[in-house]
Design an enzyme around this catalytic site. Sequence first.
Site, PDB file in Angstrom:
ATOM      1  N   TYR A  17       0.831  -1.210   0.000  1.00 43.50           N
ATOM      2  CA  TYR A  17       0.000   0.000   0.000  1.00 43.50           C
ATOM      3  C   TYR A  17       0.865   1.259   0.000  1.00 43.50           C
ATOM      4  CZ  TYR A  17      -2.758  -3.835   1.824  1.00 43.50           C
ATOM      5  OH  TYR A  17      -3.321  -5.056   2.012  1.00 43.50           O
ATOM      6  N   TYR A 144     -12.242  -8.223   6.259  1.00 38.30           N
ATOM      7  CA  TYR A 144     -11.072  -8.180   5.378  1.00 38.30           C
ATOM      8  C   TYR A 144     -10.711  -9.613   4.992  1.00 38.30           C
ATOM      9  CZ  TYR A 144      -6.443  -7.749   3.460  1.00 38.30           C
ATOM     10  OH  TYR A 144      -5.361  -7.846   2.617  1.00 38.30           O
ATOM     11  N   ASP A 245     -12.853 -17.642   7.603  1.00 35.16           N
ATOM     12  CA  ASP A 245     -11.521 -17.134   7.288  1.00 35.16           C
ATOM     13  C   ASP A 245     -10.712 -16.987   8.582  1.00 35.16           C
ATOM     14  OD1 ASP A 245      -9.262 -15.697   6.671  1.00 35.16           O
ATOM     15  OD2 ASP A 245     -10.290 -14.108   5.562  1.00 35.16           O
ATOM     16  N   LYS A 274      -1.287 -17.172   7.078  1.00 36.85           N
ATOM     17  CA  LYS A 274      -0.397 -16.375   7.935  1.00 36.85           C
ATOM     18  C   LYS A 274       0.541 -17.189   8.838  1.00 36.85           C
ATOM     19  CE  LYS A 274      -2.135 -11.737   7.721  1.00 36.85           C
ATOM     20  NZ  LYS A 274      -3.425 -11.479   7.067  1.00 36.85           N
TER      21      LYS A 274
END
Length: 431
Positions: A17, A144, A245, A274
């Site tokens: 980003y 998200y 998720d 992750k």
Amino acid sequence: MNNYDTNFDLKHIWHPYSSMCNPITAYPVISAKKIYLKLSNGKRIIDGMSSWWSAIHGYNNPILNRALKKQINKMSHVMFGGITHPPAIALCKNLILLTPKELECIFLADSGSVAIEVSMKMAFQYWQSLGFVKKVFLTIKNGYHGDTFAAMSVCDPKKSMHNIYNNWLPKHLFAKSPKSKFGKKWLSEDINSFYALLKENHKIIAGIILEPIVQGVGGMNFYHPNYLYEVRLLANSYKIPLIIDEIATGFGRTGKLFAYEYANIVPDILCLGKSITGGTMTLSAVISTRHIAEVISQGICKCLMHGPTFMGNPLACSVANENIKILKKNHWQKQVKNIEKQLIYSLLPLNSHEKVYDVRVLGAIGVVECKYIINIKKIQKFFVSQGVWIRPFKNLIYITPPYIIDKKSLKKLTNAIILSLNYNDFFYINL
Ligand SMILES: *Cc1c(COP(=O)(O)O)cnc(C)c1O
């Protein structure tokens, strides 16, 4: 030219980003060990982020390193099409043992976002195989799920990249996010918005997807387990697959091995990522029920249409196996509980601070939600000067430290947060 050349970095390298016109200088890290990141100037700083929820056992862990070296001497990679190998089989056995017995069929993918893509493809193909065209997903606001297109399309429409890519993203359904907070009173009307959307649109809904208990990048909110439980009941009654998720929350971060356990539910499709390799390699897993896998396999194309080049990478699988062993050996529950206790003790008093909107702690996650947007560049510099690595976003200062962190180092992290609140110029305060 040395390779700590931050000017080269500024000019040529994208960071997450980031801007190529007005970039923020990135800190050069030359090595990392246990809970420390070593900067090129020799300074060691305490890591408060676990490299975005992943390095749960700290850095340069000798057991993880050994697993990688051992595997590298056998093979770094081999295609998964038509070939299998011991590290993948061992990992899938481990994952099946860790998750509910209903979850049996595993797809190994290469990153969290790809896992989400795969899970959505599974739901889509499931219905297609049953003779339905269902393209819509139902989720909740403030979610998200990653940065690839399908994943983006189920992220919060306001807080994410929907407006940038607007016409390019498929339209999905967003229920109001739960108001009932974790550990607080359950407000039964919370589920109404979700229920109404499901009731009205169930004929076109392919799947339900959400983060369990902790909504991460969408605002670091912790919601009531009853909400997730109600979602499970509703998914059952309309027979729509529920995708959970756990990419951020999995492997103990919230105090349960998987956050859905707080609601005593079983997902139809589970996404992991992750921390699955202890922050060493990129890997993710999508685990579904046998029913879903079989329906897909009996459909028009007789298979699941996905197969990344680096699927089931042996290095990643072998290190993931050791990561799971270390979790058990280190008594992760105790580690996370101790971090939680200390975070509650150190951070909760900030609730009365004039710049703070809310403080919340769950497991090894501590969040200080400020009333103001944070000047990341300034606060980051301050944190580094204090000897800690904390990377806030928007109005949120949060830490997700490695489970191996000791009391004194955790104290340094929380003290740095407490101190940072004294500086007005770290915040965009509208006067
Ligand atoms: C980070 C994250 C993802 C995306 O994972 P990547 O590996 O960054 O693609 C998806 N869902 C959640 C909840 C995450 O935190």
